[in-house]
Design a protein around this motif. Structure first.
Motif, PDB file in Angstrom:
ATOM      1  N   ALA A 165      28.691  27.129  48.406  1.00 16.61           N
ATOM      2  CA  ALA A 165      28.346  28.282  47.726  1.00 16.61           C
ATOM      3  C   ALA A 165      29.378  28.822  47.058  1.00 16.61           C
ATOM      4  N   GLU A 166      29.355  29.150  45.495  1.00 14.46           N
ATOM      5  CA  GLU A 166      30.340  29.650  45.010  1.00 14.46           C
ATOM      6  C   GLU A 166      29.829  31.291  44.756  1.00 14.46           C
ATOM      7  N   VAL A 167      30.718  31.983  45.032  1.00 11.81           N
ATOM      8  CA  VAL A 167      30.581  33.274  44.752  1.00 11.81           C
ATOM      9  C   VAL A 167      30.598  33.766  43.186  1.00 11.81           C
ATOM     10  N   THR A 168      29.349  34.321  42.698  1.00 13.31           N
ATOM     11  CA  THR A 168      29.544  34.609  41.328  1.00 13.31           C
ATOM     12  C   THR A 168      29.932  35.995  41.252  1.00 13.31           C
ATOM     13  N   LYS A 169      29.556  36.876  41.823  1.00 12.75           N
ATOM     14  CA  LYS A 169      30.152  38.491  41.648  1.00 12.75           C
ATOM     15  C   LYS A 169      29.982  39.341  42.910  1.00 12.75           C
ATOM     16  N   ILE A 170      30.621  40.353  42.756  1.00  7.44           N
ATOM     17  CA  ILE A 170      30.861  41.296  44.228  1.00  7.44           C
ATOM     18  C   ILE A 170      30.044  42.495  43.497  1.00  7.44           C
ATOM     19  N   LEU A 171      29.022  42.747  44.084  1.00  8.27           N
ATOM     20  CA  LEU A 171      27.962  43.901  43.630  1.00  8.27           C
ATOM     21  C   LEU A 171      28.600  45.144  44.419  1.00  8.27           C
ATOM     22  N   THR A 172      28.428  46.296  43.820  1.00  7.18           N
ATOM     23  CA  THR A 172      28.781  47.435  44.303  1.00  7.18           C
ATOM     24  C   THR A 172      27.655  48.546  44.299  1.00  7.18           C
ATOM     25  N   GLY A 173      27.781  49.409  44.985  1.00 10.26           N
ATOM     26  CA  GLY A 173      26.768  50.622  45.123  1.00 10.26           C
ATOM     27  C   GLY A 173      27.017  51.756  44.056  1.00 10.26           C
ATOM     28  N   ASP A 208      28.043  54.545  44.842  1.00  6.27           N
ATOM     29  CA  ASP A 208      29.460  55.230  45.062  1.00  6.27           C
ATOM     30  C   ASP A 208      30.746  54.336  44.573  1.00  6.27           C
ATOM     31  N   GLY A 209      30.419  53.207  44.028  1.00 12.87           N
ATOM     32  CA  GLY A 209      31.257  52.214  43.249  1.00 12.87           C
ATOM     33  C   GLY A 209      31.925  51.528  44.460  1.00 12.87           C
ATOM     34  N   ARG A 210      31.494  51.550  45.734  1.00  8.03           N
ATOM     35  CA  ARG A 210      32.280  50.670  46.700  1.00  8.03           C
ATOM     36  C   ARG A 210      31.411  49.202  46.791  1.00  8.03           C
ATOM     37  N   VAL A 211      31.980  48.443  47.427  1.00  7.40           N
ATOM     38  CA  VAL A 211      31.358  46.959  47.444  1.00  7.40           C
ATOM     39  C   VAL A 211      29.980  47.199  48.308  1.00  7.40           C
ATOM     40  N   PRO A 266      33.513  39.449  38.704  1.00  4.60           N
ATOM     41  CA  PRO A 266      32.945  40.943  38.591  1.00  4.60           C
ATOM     42  C   PRO A 266      33.129  41.803  39.959  1.00  4.60           C
ATOM     43  N   GLY A 267      33.704  42.969  39.864  1.00  4.95           N
ATOM     44  CA  GLY A 267      33.582  43.659  41.253  1.00  4.95           C
ATOM     45  C   GLY A 267      34.817  43.524  42.014  1.00  4.95           C
ATOM     46  N   VAL A 268      35.631  42.652  41.894  1.00 11.55           N
ATOM     47  CA  VAL A 268      36.618  42.085  43.004  1.00 11.55           C
ATOM     48  C   VAL A 268      37.681  43.030  43.170  1.00 11.55           C
ATOM     49  N   ASP A 269      37.678  44.031  42.361  1.00 12.33           N
ATOM     50  CA  ASP A 269      38.657  45.366  42.319  1.00 12.33           C
ATOM     51  C   ASP A 269      38.067  46.576  43.183  1.00 12.33           C
ATOM     52  N   ALA A 270      36.689  46.286  43.635  1.00  7.35           N
ATOM     53  CA  ALA A 270      35.939  47.638  43.874  1.00  7.35           C
ATOM     54  C   ALA A 270      36.540  48.060  45.394  1.00  7.35           C
ATOM     55  N   PRO A 271      36.409  49.343  45.638  1.00  7.53           N
ATOM     56  CA  PRO A 271      36.786  49.592  47.135  1.00  7.53           C
ATOM     57  C   PRO A 271      36.092  48.905  48.072  1.00  7.53           C
ATOM     58  N   GLY A 272      36.835  48.398  48.871  1.00  6.93           N
ATOM     59  CA  GLY A 272      36.091  47.722  50.188  1.00  6.93           C
ATOM     60  C   GLY A 272      36.327  46.045  50.235  1.00  6.93           C
ATOM     61  N   VAL A 273      37.006  45.788  48.758  1.00 10.54           N
ATOM     62  CA  VAL A 273      37.225  44.429  48.840  1.00 10.54           C
ATOM     63  C   VAL A 273      38.612  44.412  49.207  1.00 10.54           C
ATOM     64  N   HIS A 274      39.177  43.370  50.175  1.00  4.78           N
ATOM     65  CA  HIS A 274      40.711  43.174  50.492  1.00  4.78           C
ATOM     66  C   HIS A 274      41.217  41.819  50.561  1.00  4.78           C
ATOM     67  N   ALA A 325      27.140  43.612  52.089  1.00  4.51           N
ATOM     68  CA  ALA A 325      28.694  43.764  52.719  1.00  4.51           C
ATOM     69  C   ALA A 325      29.148  45.163  52.607  1.00  4.51           C
ATOM     70  N   ASP A 326      29.661  45.611  53.814  1.00  2.55           N
ATOM     71  CA  ASP A 326      30.207  46.801  53.637  1.00  2.55           C
ATOM     72  C   ASP A 326      31.855  46.658  53.448  1.00  2.55           C
ATOM     73  N   VAL A 327      32.132  45.455  53.754  1.00  7.82           N
ATOM     74  CA  VAL A 327      33.701  45.103  53.567  1.00  7.82           C
ATOM     75  C   VAL A 327      33.557  43.506  53.051  1.00  7.82           C
ATOM     76  N   VAL A 328      34.747  43.475  52.362  1.00  6.96           N
ATOM     77  CA  VAL A 328      34.774  42.110  51.844  1.00  6.96           C
ATOM     78  C   VAL A 328      35.930  41.757  51.967  1.00  6.96           C
ATOM     79  N   ILE A 329      36.302  40.406  52.624  1.00  4.74           N
ATOM     80  CA  ILE A 329      37.774  39.970  52.608  1.00  4.74           C
ATOM     81  C   ILE A 329      37.937  38.707  51.714  1.00  4.74           C
TER      82      ILE A 329
END
Lengths: 461, 461
Positions: B218-226, B228-231, B128-136, B243-247
């Motif tokens: 550690a297994e990532v379970t989700k990417i949370l967004t704010g 503004d929809g960004r990561v 969840p959230g992997v397509d959010a802006p700020g994920v690259h 995280a302000d940016v996720v790689i």
């Protein structure tokens, strides 16, 4: 002393001798093996290769160059006798005549097994003035100390280095670092005669660029002294080069007078001849290693004399294993060497063109330019790689490299490939480490191999 | 068009495809061979491996990463069609369906010979959230540009890197260099799962020392967004990391949908299977190379998938030679890789412990510490070398190195020794370059080999 305890006598307390002692001791305790070592100097197990860096100031302390002190050896139950010179080997009687250089006392010591590790001595050309104060060799720690004392005392800032081999160019660096104006006077057409002249020319250009005056193709005729008796200049047939200090860097010869007098077999370069276990040929209980032996060149099948600490250590290791009841061999060398002058790195392995011709080999030679890192990565430095491959078979014969940071140790890849008898075609497929900070996507060695493959294919003569 | 002129169609305009094109062109001119290449992106022949250094600022300009532009390829009479995606391979009909991504036009192009060089695509975990802006991701130059744009626009200074393989650790360096607080979240027990865990632990410690927060196991379970929809954060089962940016650095898979649809043979890792000439198995006129193929691991005898530019270039070279009427092979890999994180160098070649076990090999493993230069020489840096040798035979199986400057490329010596099938005993005699600025008198690789010899001998199980 138990009747089964053997005595190992070692002549020479530097890399080969003391490595042999240490390794033998690892395999056999003092109850089984007594170890007596004679060293005529005041130091053991030191890095002669480090002397230029000590003189240049990169290494602060002489003791840093000593890998193991006499006391450390003695703690391992090695009866190490310093300032003690071996005067005679009595092969029939299995004994060594030693002289305590302090007291003058001479005595015979019997051996069951003997290791000759007498090292090399610098060539000291028979020039007028060569013994004048201010003229220095750099073979031993004592030599290094004497030179540093001279440099500290001397006001002048002009140095002449005679010889442009490894010692010569490394001493040029050291003197530059100490703020000297340096002139290198060299008999060859280019510096670094261990390279082909076309590669030596690159060294020449780079050293000139460092502000070093390079005089090639020049035979020194005499060393001139001033009114105070100290060195004043170096003269060739054509010119005089003012000098406040002169370094002799014209190479070394095996120190084998003792061995010769004892009738031990010497080769055409004056070094002791051994078998692959480092046992002196024809002598069941005598081993030899280090700078006093000749080694088998695996590329030419001939013996060579190479004074290099890394070989001496390997020899000692092999001798110690065999003397200690184990088994090891030193199969030979491919002739790898690496050096630097300031930021210039110089490396070679295998055969030069003239070595290949002398060995009866026909070859193709290619030269390429590449970079140490990906071209776009900061610090990517140019290097030139020359590669020789045998005609028809394409077998790698030799590699020479001149470049900047990251150039020199790349020669190791070629050294292993030579040892393995690889062809340049096989080398093009080598799985070498790649990432932009470490290499272009084609490592320079691979670029050279590809060009060599094309040359082998194109060679229809 | 002369009736004897053949047409070579290439799918994919990066390292493998365009190397094949260039090499084929070298061997055959336009009168003999027409070359058509389809590239769906906007760049050719670029260094994906260089992207972290561009992001980190060591490489200033995107164009520096492009080895050859479309125009340069066209000047060599290669009909390169950019922004053109291959949609189908009709193996029976010997033709490829291509779509011009600008115009939407689709057309068939017949081929006599086909090269599949479709590369790899980054794994994009279905979070969840992997397509959010700020994920690259950082697979293509476009990805790199998008990331740089985000970094430039984003005010926050917190970065989370998911994955601690090569891409992960290199991106951690890049973000550190840009002044970010970096957290690396990693599924494995240690970073760099291409190393054994004991060596990975050294990487962990060093990266922690650089101020990087290392979260292992550690297994990532989700990417949370704010709002503004960004990561905004990366969540694991146990914690959240702002995280302000996720790689995304979790690896890549061969891009082989097109090949699969065409019925071409794929291996267990999803890559195309070829013979040693890089010809797709069972297909006389189809070649494949680069990140979309599996390669033979010479150590295990099994296929692996390794996405690495240096292999892709070699594949292209081999394909181009064969397509151009010459002969060349890619015999396989030993699994060499080198990387760095700031001043930490990480390298490996051959088999890890678990690889050796999986291959049915029994081994001894030794680890040594040594230095990159003589211990007394300035800049001598510690390195740890782990070496695996087969039980009984003593054959070298693998080497891993973690250290500082001068550590990484030492792995090449082991890579050549592996290729040559050397034993660790043979390696102890290798004639590697020695001088104090370059190596201790026993090169670290030799120190490791000596310890491995002892372990093989002591191993009586």
């Amino acid at each position: 002393m138990s009747s089964t305890r053997e005595r190992l006598v070692i002549i020479g307390g530097d890399a080969a001798g003391m490595s042999a002692a240490s390794q033998a001791r690892r395999l056999k305790g003092p109850d089984e093996l007594e170890i007596v070592a004679f060293e005529r100097g005041g130091f053991t197990s030191y890095s002669a290769c480090g002397i230029p860096y000590w003189v240049g100031g990169s290494v602060g302390d002489r003791d840093d160059l000593v890998a193991r002190t006499p006391e450390e050896h003695r703690e391992r139950a090695i009866d190490l006798r310093m300032r003690t010179e071996a005067r005679r080997i009595d092969v029939e009687g299995r004994r060594v005549l030693a002289r305590d250089l302090e007291s003058g006392e001479e005595y015979w010591t019997a051996y069951d097994k003997l290791v000759v590790a007498t090292g090399a001595r610098p060539l000291r050309p028979p020039l007028p003035g060569v013994d004048a104060p201010g003229v220095h060799g750099v073979q031993t720690l004592g030599d290094g100390q004497a030179l540093i004392d001279t440099l500290t005392r001397t006001e002048g800032r002009r140095a002449v280095v005679i010889g442009a081999g490894y010692i010569g160019v490394e001493m040029a660096e050291a003197l530059i670092q100490r703020g000297y104006d340096v002139t290198v006077v060299n008999r060859g057409k280019e510096p670094m005669s261990t390279l082909d002249p076309d590669m030596g020319r690159l060294v020449h250009a780079a050293m000139t660029g460092m502000g070093i005056e390079m005089v090639n193709d020049a035979e020194v005729t005499k060393i001139l002294t001033g009114e105070d008796g100290r060195v004043a200049a170096v003269a060739t047939a054509d010119a005089e080069y003012p000098a406040d200090v002169v370094i002799l860097g014209v190479g070394v010869r095996p120190e084998t007078e003792l061995a010769r007098a004892a009738g031990l077999p010497l080769g055409e370069h004056g070094g002791l001849l051994t078998d692959l276990a480092m046992r002196v040929r024809g002598h069941e209980d005598i081993w030899a290693g280090g700078d006093c032996v000749e080694v088998l060149d695996l590329m030419s099948g001939r013996e060579r004399h190479i004074a290099l600490g890394t070989h001496a250590n390997k020899h000692g290791q092999v001798i110690g294993s065999n003397v200690g009841g184990g088994y090891a061999t030193f199969p030979g060398v491919v002739g790898t060497a690496v050096s630097k002058v300031c930021d210039l790195e110089i490396a070679r392995t295998g055969l030069r063109e003239k070595d290949a011709l002398a060995a009866g080999l026909r070859f193709v030679a290619v030269t390429i330019e590449s970079t140490s890192r990906a071209g776009y990565y900061p610090g990517a430095a140019l290097m030139t790689v020359k590669m020789l491959a045998e005609r028809r078979t394409g077998r790698l014969l030799g590699v020479q490299i001149v470049g900047r940071e990251g150039a020199g140790k790349r020669v190791d890849v070629a050294a292993v490939a030579l040892t393995a008898g690889m062809t340049v075609e096989q080398m093009t497929a080598l799985d070498l480490g790649y990432a932009p900070p470490f290499s272009p996507v084609w490592d320079p060695i691979l670029v050279a191999a590809r060009k060599a493959v094309a040359a082998v294919r194109a060679d229809t003569a």
